[in-house]
Design an enzyme around this catalytic site. Structure first.
Site, PDB file in Angstrom:
ATOM      1  N   LYS A  92      -6.210 -37.265 -15.708  1.00  0.00           N
ATOM      2  CA  LYS A  92      -6.353 -35.827 -15.449  1.00  0.00           C
ATOM      3  C   LYS A  92      -5.441 -35.463 -14.276  1.00  0.00           C
ATOM      4  O   LYS A  92      -5.577 -36.000 -13.186  1.00  0.00           O
ATOM      5  CB  LYS A  92      -7.811 -35.490 -15.095  1.00  0.00           C
ATOM      6  CG  LYS A  92      -8.013 -34.068 -14.546  1.00  0.00           C
ATOM      7  CD  LYS A  92      -9.483 -33.776 -14.202  1.00  0.00           C
ATOM      8  CE  LYS A  92      -9.635 -32.425 -13.498  1.00  0.00           C
ATOM      9  NZ  LYS A  92     -11.027 -32.118 -13.110  1.00  0.00           N
ATOM     10  N   ASP A 137      -7.202 -27.080  -8.634  1.00  0.00           N
ATOM     11  CA  ASP A 137      -8.306 -26.546  -9.425  1.00  0.00           C
ATOM     12  C   ASP A 137      -9.041 -25.454  -8.644  1.00  0.00           C
ATOM     13  O   ASP A 137      -9.897 -25.743  -7.817  1.00  0.00           O
ATOM     14  CB  ASP A 137      -9.270 -27.691  -9.795  1.00  0.00           C
ATOM     15  CG  ASP A 137     -10.434 -27.213 -10.657  1.00  0.00           C
ATOM     16  OD1 ASP A 137     -10.364 -26.075 -11.167  1.00  0.00           O
ATOM     17  OD2 ASP A 137     -11.392 -28.002 -10.836  1.00  0.00           O
ATOM     18  N   LYS A 142     -14.119 -21.073  -7.858  1.00  0.00           N
ATOM     19  CA  LYS A 142     -14.923 -21.869  -6.925  1.00  0.00           C
ATOM     20  C   LYS A 142     -15.129 -21.102  -5.621  1.00  0.00           C
ATOM     21  O   LYS A 142     -14.294 -20.266  -5.271  1.00  0.00           O
ATOM     22  CB  LYS A 142     -14.168 -23.174  -6.597  1.00  0.00           C
ATOM     23  CG  LYS A 142     -14.135 -24.186  -7.698  1.00  0.00           C
ATOM     24  CD  LYS A 142     -13.340 -25.409  -7.246  1.00  0.00           C
ATOM     25  CE  LYS A 142     -13.241 -26.446  -8.348  1.00  0.00           C
ATOM     26  NZ  LYS A 142     -14.514 -27.065  -8.722  1.00  0.00           N
ATOM     27  N   ASP A 150      -7.274 -32.906  -7.333  1.00  0.00           N
ATOM     28  CA  ASP A 150      -7.818 -32.951  -8.687  1.00  0.00           C
ATOM     29  C   ASP A 150      -6.848 -33.588  -9.692  1.00  0.00           C
ATOM     30  O   ASP A 150      -7.081 -33.562 -10.896  1.00  0.00           O
ATOM     31  CB  ASP A 150      -8.231 -31.539  -9.121  1.00  0.00           C
ATOM     32  CG  ASP A 150      -9.412 -31.552 -10.075  1.00  0.00           C
ATOM     33  OD1 ASP A 150     -10.123 -32.575 -10.123  1.00  0.00           O
ATOM     34  OD2 ASP A 150      -9.612 -30.551 -10.777  1.00  0.00           O
ATOM     35  N   ASP A 166     -14.181 -23.682 -14.973  1.00  0.00           N
ATOM     36  CA  ASP A 166     -14.087 -24.726 -13.955  1.00  0.00           C
ATOM     37  C   ASP A 166     -14.368 -26.115 -14.542  1.00  0.00           C
ATOM     38  O   ASP A 166     -14.107 -27.119 -13.905  1.00  0.00           O
ATOM     39  CB  ASP A 166     -15.070 -24.407 -12.816  1.00  0.00           C
ATOM     40  CG  ASP A 166     -14.769 -25.200 -11.561  1.00  0.00           C
ATOM     41  OD1 ASP A 166     -13.669 -25.798 -11.485  1.00  0.00           O
ATOM     42  OD2 ASP A 166     -15.621 -25.215 -10.649  1.00  0.00           O
ATOM     43  N   GLU A 209     -12.668 -27.781 -16.552  1.00  0.00           N
ATOM     44  CA  GLU A 209     -11.356 -27.769 -17.207  1.00  0.00           C
ATOM     45  C   GLU A 209     -10.796 -29.167 -17.470  1.00  0.00           C
ATOM     46  O   GLU A 209      -9.993 -29.343 -18.389  1.00  0.00           O
ATOM     47  CB  GLU A 209     -10.347 -26.967 -16.355  1.00  0.00           C
ATOM     48  CG  GLU A 209      -9.655 -27.699 -15.210  1.00  0.00           C
ATOM     49  CD  GLU A 209     -10.590 -28.243 -14.152  1.00  0.00           C
ATOM     50  OE1 GLU A 209     -11.711 -27.733 -14.032  1.00  0.00           O
ATOM     51  OE2 GLU A 209     -10.221 -29.195 -13.442  1.00  0.00           O
ATOM     52  N   ARG A 238     -12.083 -31.856 -18.731  1.00  0.00           N
ATOM     53  CA  ARG A 238     -12.413 -32.390 -20.053  1.00  0.00           C
ATOM     54  C   ARG A 238     -11.545 -31.753 -21.143  1.00  0.00           C
ATOM     55  O   ARG A 238     -11.284 -32.363 -22.165  1.00  0.00           O
ATOM     56  CB  ARG A 238     -13.914 -32.183 -20.326  1.00  0.00           C
ATOM     57  CG  ARG A 238     -14.343 -30.749 -20.367  1.00  0.00           C
ATOM     58  CD  ARG A 238     -15.849 -30.581 -20.162  1.00  0.00           C
ATOM     59  NE  ARG A 238     -16.250 -30.852 -18.792  1.00  0.00           N
ATOM     60  CZ  ARG A 238     -17.506 -30.795 -18.352  1.00  0.00           C
ATOM     61  NH1 ARG A 238     -18.479 -30.499 -19.182  1.00  0.00           N
ATOM     62  NH2 ARG A 238     -17.788 -31.049 -17.091  1.00  0.00           N
TER      63      ARG A 238
HETATM   64  N1  BES Z   1     -12.489 -30.971 -10.273  1.00  0.00           N
HETATM   65  C1  BES Z   1     -13.845 -30.684 -10.426  1.00  0.00           C
HETATM   66  C2  BES Z   1     -14.766 -31.853 -10.134  1.00  0.00           C
HETATM   67  C3  BES Z   1     -14.804 -32.332  -8.706  1.00  0.00           C
HETATM   68  C4  BES Z   1     -15.813 -31.892  -7.877  1.00  0.00           C
HETATM   69  C5  BES Z   1     -13.895 -33.231  -8.252  1.00  0.00           C
HETATM   70  C6  BES Z   1     -15.878 -32.374  -6.582  1.00  0.00           C
HETATM   71  C7  BES Z   1     -13.971 -33.693  -6.968  1.00  0.00           C
HETATM   72  C8  BES Z   1     -14.953 -33.274  -6.126  1.00  0.00           C
HETATM   73  C9  BES Z   1     -14.128 -30.226 -11.862  1.00  0.00           C
HETATM   74  O1  BES Z   1     -13.085 -29.641 -12.536  1.00  0.00           O
HETATM   75  C10 BES Z   1     -15.205 -29.207 -11.729  1.00  0.00           C
HETATM   76  O2  BES Z   1     -14.939 -28.188 -11.199  1.00  0.00           O
HETATM   77  N2  BES Z   1     -16.376 -29.562 -12.177  1.00  0.00           N
HETATM   78  C11 BES Z   1     -17.515 -28.730 -12.058  1.00  0.00           C
HETATM   79  C12 BES Z   1     -18.054 -28.567 -13.420  1.00  0.00           C
HETATM   80  C13 BES Z   1     -19.046 -27.477 -13.526  1.00  0.00           C
HETATM   81  C14 BES Z   1     -18.408 -26.136 -13.553  1.00  0.00           C
HETATM   82  C15 BES Z   1     -19.792 -27.644 -14.800  1.00  0.00           C
HETATM   83  C16 BES Z   1     -18.497 -29.430 -11.151  1.00  0.00           C
HETATM   84  O3  BES Z   1     -18.609 -30.647 -11.221  1.00  0.00           O
HETATM   85  O4  BES Z   1     -19.128 -28.753 -10.347  1.00  0.00           O
HETATM   86 ZN    ZN Z   2     -11.165 -30.179 -11.914  1.00  0.00          ZN
HETATM   87 ZN    ZN Z   3     -12.968 -27.513 -12.225  1.00  0.00          ZN
END
Ligand code: BES
Ligand code: ZN
Ligand code: ZN
Length: 468
Positions: free
Chosen positions: A233, A238, A245, A256, A315, A317, A319
């Site tokens: 990824k 992000d 966010k 990310d 967010d 994204e 996956r």
């Molecule tokens: N890049 C983030 C995941 C992440 C969170 C990486 C903290 C490193 C530290 C991912 O794209 C994301 O935003 N995930 C969200 C998903 C949610 C919207 C379902 C998350 O984990 O909060």
């Molecule tokens: Zn992300």
């Molecule tokens: Zn995200």
């Protein structure tokens, strides 16, 4: 091109300014030096990595490092890493190792010998150790692993105004330009569109920066097919997109692309080691931005595999990017094994902290080998389940899948893995690594000391490939 030059033998004329004395905890009683004995007793040194500074009779700074148990690979590497932090702290330049030194100890030391000061204009910054002297044989393989990890860290440390998808693709081309056996292909939005990689494109469509997929083909094996595909990824930033966010801590989302950094670092190490396997690395590079052109929650997108996905939250994204790249990797390269690396969910950080990467796999034997390799390399991993119910919660009435579970307080890392599994053929041995915790800065990570991200997985992958 040696990406990171490590000196293992010091020219006789080089002045050794620091000696690192390594003592195995089981050998403490055998130590004759009274200063060391006193120190051990006074400070009750018993833990791996405990260090102290001495000045010996020759006027050299001497360190004592106690390694808990020679059989514990992880602790030995940690002890080496801690002693490097000490050495940098006292401005050591050339270091000699004596005592119960092992290759793992030196590996840990070298891995910690990394500073990212590129953007500091005040040149009075701490400096790396320049040279080390040791009787222990440190293999080229080990040095290449350290270099690959440092390369991954370099990529992660870059800000998104420098390392956006196109610049990142160019950087990868440059890195591999002097390395034989690797050919690089860069695919832009036009090509991605032709391949119907609409999920990946949907993530990048709110950004002014063009999305790119970089493919690194390495052929070291005798067979025709690919033994392994490594997918990463590479979200260079992000913001969350339209599901934006909160501002606090958002700067961390330049990291990310950690999964892609692991893949680039690994390909580097695999190629430098002339590993006798065929390995292909594929990274999906996009920037996730809110904009008039951005994807909206509720949009339905058709993946490269033909499956339709309702975007619930922009967010979630990572996956989406991985789904298309995983599909392409299998269609084009038909790999026997496929690993993907992604800073995918905050949920994995809640579950495992920074100590472990979460591993989700469709093959028990593969996950067993992964755990073995992770223990040997100090890149720890923990096997997590993909319960069949997880997928049920990723369904919607308007498309084949949704990109977020219907349940708010769910196994967020598990449901994300269940989503990815829908894009993996049952015949492909696959493991997904959620490295959102393990690759992010942590003060408990001996290799980084806290402020920096780490290129999690480079050494583990090298070890795993040997076992396949
Ligand atoms: N890049 C983030 C995941 C992440 C969170 C990486 C903290 C490193 C530290 C991912 O794209 C994301 O935003 N995930 C969200 C998903 C949610 C919207 C379902 C998350 O984990 O909060
Ligand atoms: Zn992300
Ligand atoms: Zn995200």
């Amino acid at each position: 091109m040696l990406y990171y030059k490590v000196m293992t033998t010091i020219n006789k004329k080089t002045k050794i300014d620091t000696v690192v004395e390594v003592v195995d905890v089981n050998n403490l009683k055998k130590v004759k030096d009274t200063t060391i004995k006193e120190f051990v007793n006074q400070k009750k040194v018993s833990e791996a990595g405990d260090c102290a500074v001495y000045t010996n009779s020759k006027g050299q700074q001497t360190y004592l490092v106690v390694v808990n148990n020679k059989k514990e690979a992880r602790k030995i590497r940690n002890a080496g890493a801690h002693s490097c932090a000490w050495a940098i702290g006292v401005k050591a330049k050339n270091v000699k190792f004596i005592g119960d030194v092992t290759e793992g100890f030196v590996e840990g030391f070298l891995n910690r010998n990394y500073l990212f000061t590129k953007y500091k204009t005040d040149k009075k910054q701490p400096k790396n150790i320049e040279g080390i002297e040791t009787d222990v044989k440190v293999s080229k393989e080990t040095l290449n692993c350290v270099s690959g990890s440092h390369l991954a860290r370099d990529l992660m440390n870059e800000p998104s105004n420098v390392l956006y998808p196109e610049a990142y693709a160019k950087r990868v081309q440059k890195i591999f330009s002097g390395i034989s056996g690797v050919s690089i292909k860069v695919l832009g939005e036009k090509e991605l569109k032709k391949l119907n990689m609409n999920l990946m494109l949907a993530v990048g469509q709110g950004s002014r920066k063009e999305s790119k997929m970089v493919v690194m083909e390495y052929k070291g094996g005798s067979g025709k097919g690919y033994d392994m595909a490594l997918v990463g990824k590479g979200v260079t930033f992000d913001t969350g997109g339209i599901s934006i966010k909160p501002g606090i801590g958002m700067e961390g989302m330049k990291l990310d692309m950690g999964g892609s950094a692991t893949v680039v670092g690994s390909l580097y190490t695999i190629a430098k080691n002339k590993t006798k396997k065929n390995v292909v690395g594929l990274i999906g590079l996009v920037e996730n931005m809110p904009d008039g052109d951005a994807t909206n929650p509720g949009d339905i997108i058709t993946a490269a595999s033909g499956k339709t996905v309702e975007i619930i939250n922009t967010d979630a994204e990572g996956r989406l990017v991985l789904a298309d790249v995983l599909h392409y990797a299998q269609e084009k390269y038909k790999p026997k094994n496929m690993l993907d690396f992604a800073t995918l969910t905050g949920a994995i950080v809640v579950a495992l902290g920074a100590e472990y990467a979460g591993v989700f796999s469709n093959d028990e034997k593969l996950s067993e080998k992964i755990i073995e390799a992770s223990k040997q390399t100090n890149e720890e991993a923990w096997v997590m389940p993909i319960h069949e119910n997880y997928l049920k919660r990723m369904s919607t009435s308007v498309a084949d899948l949704r990109n977020l579970s219907v349940v708010a307080m769910d196994s967020g890392a598990g449901t994300a893995a269940a989503f990815l599994k829908e894009f993996v053929k049952p015949s492909t041995k696959w493991a997904h690594f959620d490295i959102a915790g393990s690759s992010f800065p942590s003060s408990y990570n001996a290799y980084t000391g806290g402020k920096e991200p780490c290129g999690w997985g480079v050494a583990m992958i090298q070890e795993l490939i040997k076992k396949l």
